[in-house]
Design an enzyme around this catalytic site. Sequence first.
Site, PDB file in Angstrom:
ATOM      1  N   ARG A   1      12.047   4.763 -16.183  1.00  0.00           N
ATOM      2  CA  ARG A   1      13.138   5.579 -15.650  1.00  0.00           C
ATOM      3  C   ARG A   1      13.092   5.687 -14.128  1.00  0.00           C
ATOM      4  O   ARG A   1      14.093   6.082 -13.519  1.00  0.00           O
ATOM      5  CB  ARG A   1      13.106   6.986 -16.263  1.00  0.00           C
ATOM      6  CG  ARG A   1      13.448   7.018 -17.746  1.00  0.00           C
ATOM      7  CD  ARG A   1      13.705   8.445 -18.222  1.00  0.00           C
ATOM      8  NE  ARG A   1      14.037   8.464 -19.629  1.00  0.00           N
ATOM      9  CZ  ARG A   1      13.164   8.626 -20.613  1.00  0.00           C
ATOM     10  NH1 ARG A   1      11.875   8.776 -20.322  1.00  0.00           N
ATOM     11  NH2 ARG A   1      13.550   8.648 -21.875  1.00  0.00           N
TER      12      ARG A   1
ATOM     13  N   ASP B   1      -5.742 -13.116  -0.041  1.00  0.00           N
ATOM     14  CA  ASP B   1      -6.386 -11.850   0.316  1.00  0.00           C
ATOM     15  C   ASP B   1      -7.903 -12.050   0.369  1.00  0.00           C
ATOM     16  O   ASP B   1      -8.678 -11.139   0.085  1.00  0.00           O
ATOM     17  CB  ASP B   1      -6.020 -10.744  -0.674  1.00  0.00           C
ATOM     18  CG  ASP B   1      -6.211  -9.341  -0.102  1.00  0.00           C
ATOM     19  OD1 ASP B   1      -6.540  -9.224   1.101  1.00  0.00           O
ATOM     20  OD2 ASP B   1      -6.065  -8.365  -0.857  1.00  0.00           O
TER      21      ASP B   1
ATOM     22  N   ALA C   1     -11.620  -4.903  -3.435  1.00  0.00           N
ATOM     23  CA  ALA C   1     -11.587  -5.015  -1.967  1.00  0.00           C
ATOM     24  C   ALA C   1     -11.386  -6.477  -1.593  1.00  0.00           C
ATOM     25  O   ALA C   1     -12.326  -7.189  -1.248  1.00  0.00           O
ATOM     26  CB  ALA C   1     -12.894  -4.480  -1.374  1.00  0.00           C
ATOM     27  N   GLY C   2     -10.138  -6.920  -1.679  1.00  0.00           N
ATOM     28  CA  GLY C   2      -9.875  -8.324  -1.394  1.00  0.00           C
ATOM     29  C   GLY C   2     -10.348  -9.216  -2.522  1.00  0.00           C
ATOM     30  O   GLY C   2     -10.622  -8.761  -3.647  1.00  0.00           O
TER      31      GLY C   2
ATOM     32  N   HIS D   1       0.861  -1.188   0.000  1.00  0.00           N
ATOM     33  CA  HIS D   1       0.000   0.000   0.000  1.00  0.00           C
ATOM     34  C   HIS D   1       0.893   1.233   0.000  1.00  0.00           C
ATOM     35  O   HIS D   1       0.801   2.101   0.866  1.00  0.00           O
ATOM     36  CB  HIS D   1      -0.950  -0.020   1.194  1.00  0.00           C
ATOM     37  CG  HIS D   1      -2.081  -0.970   1.018  1.00  0.00           C
ATOM     38  ND1 HIS D   1      -3.203  -0.651   0.278  1.00  0.00           N
ATOM     39  CD2 HIS D   1      -2.259  -2.231   1.466  1.00  0.00           C
ATOM     40  CE1 HIS D   1      -4.035  -1.681   0.286  1.00  0.00           C
ATOM     41  NE2 HIS D   1      -3.473  -2.660   0.988  1.00  0.00           N
TER      42      HIS D   1
ATOM     43  N   HIS E   1       0.878  -8.154  -1.596  1.00  0.00           N
ATOM     44  CA  HIS E   1       0.144  -8.287  -2.871  1.00  0.00           C
ATOM     45  C   HIS E   1       0.792  -7.467  -3.991  1.00  0.00           C
ATOM     46  O   HIS E   1       0.321  -6.415  -4.405  1.00  0.00           O
ATOM     47  CB  HIS E   1      -1.352  -8.021  -2.749  1.00  0.00           C
ATOM     48  CG  HIS E   1      -1.786  -6.843  -1.928  1.00  0.00           C
ATOM     49  ND1 HIS E   1      -1.310  -5.569  -2.095  1.00  0.00           N
ATOM     50  CD2 HIS E   1      -2.707  -6.764  -0.930  1.00  0.00           C
ATOM     51  CE1 HIS E   1      -1.906  -4.754  -1.255  1.00  0.00           C
ATOM     52  NE2 HIS E   1      -2.755  -5.461  -0.522  1.00  0.00           N
TER      53      HIS E   1
END
Length: 385
Positions: free
Chosen positions: A223, A270, A309-310, A191, A212
């Site tokens: 770059r 997840d 969401a999962g 995240h 994940h």
Amino acid sequence: MLQTLTARRLLTPIGTIEFPVITIDPYGLIADISSDPSIQSEDILTPTFLDIHIHGCASHDIMEATPAAFTAVNTFLATRGVGRYLPTTVTAPIDPTLRSLEDIATAIEAPATPGQAIPIGIHLEGPFISHAKRGVHPVPNILAPDIALFDRFHQAARGHIRIVTIAPETPNALDLIRHCTALGIKVSLGHSNATTPETLAAIEAGAASATHTFNAMRALDHRAPGILGTVLDDDRLFADLICDGIHVAPELVRLWLRMKGEERAILITDGMSATGMPDGIYTLGNLSVEVANNHCLLIEDGVHTQTLAGSVLTMDQAVANLQRFTGASLATAIRLATHNPATLLGLPTHITPGQPASFNRFSPNGTLQSTILQGHQIPTPTQLK
């Protein structure tokens, strides 16, 4: 009374045992492993799966953390080949998180129930993440890394936090990474909108893995590789991935496997509360999620979004998908769902007498047929129909 398991082969982290005969004692432990070439079975035995990132299943969210919720989760996971797992939190207000951690710790400390998967530690996902790559984690509850707050979480969890996801570019992140590493807790980078230098600094501070891979990460630039390019390139990091074909395209699953190899790639699900359930509206922590056609999409302030969401992926499906997407062998796929996550956590991986007799049985074509947990046979969904 002793019982025996036989198969055509047993896949282990250090090689294959042909025509295995596994003797199980009355306590569900391995008493002996031998070989008998007269065995007629064509089945394949493997260790059971270890899922280090799962938020729930069977209509229950991990953060409910009630005995009934854990019974449902543990029972469902056993039918999908999972022997052990890390209940995973989602960003929430501090007090509810503390209560959930206390109750999850109680579930971890409870005696194992025969025939059920075992929660062995906690994955704290949030609140120490990036606003820019928060995914579904709610903005008001995202916090800068804070050693004192983390220690409150760890105390509430009674020392059972095994992994914490941290965005390395956030203020004080390196201090918290060093602190967790000193406690023996694995830090997973995720995240995150981190640059390459920020990611490298986190690895030097002790970060061990990535959460994940590809999802909720700064996009790859030729770059400025950023966190994603660094995670793929740096052999010091494990990198886990949701192999459902929705979160990550098959082409990039192949790239991930080539870059991380059989030693550093880890399969996760997840999975959320909708896993194993019909389409509908479910919860992830205190969030609402609409599930349809294997897509889990956040409902935010009553608005249906396109934010994932999962997942509703199960580990047996992840293992099958990896083989289908990449051409990897069953042995490789199994390694990514068993040996590698155990190695990350510092757990034993060899199959030896005295260990719990927990195995998955696959058909010659790689289909999960049944699971044996601590000597107890668990039917798979195909057998339950």
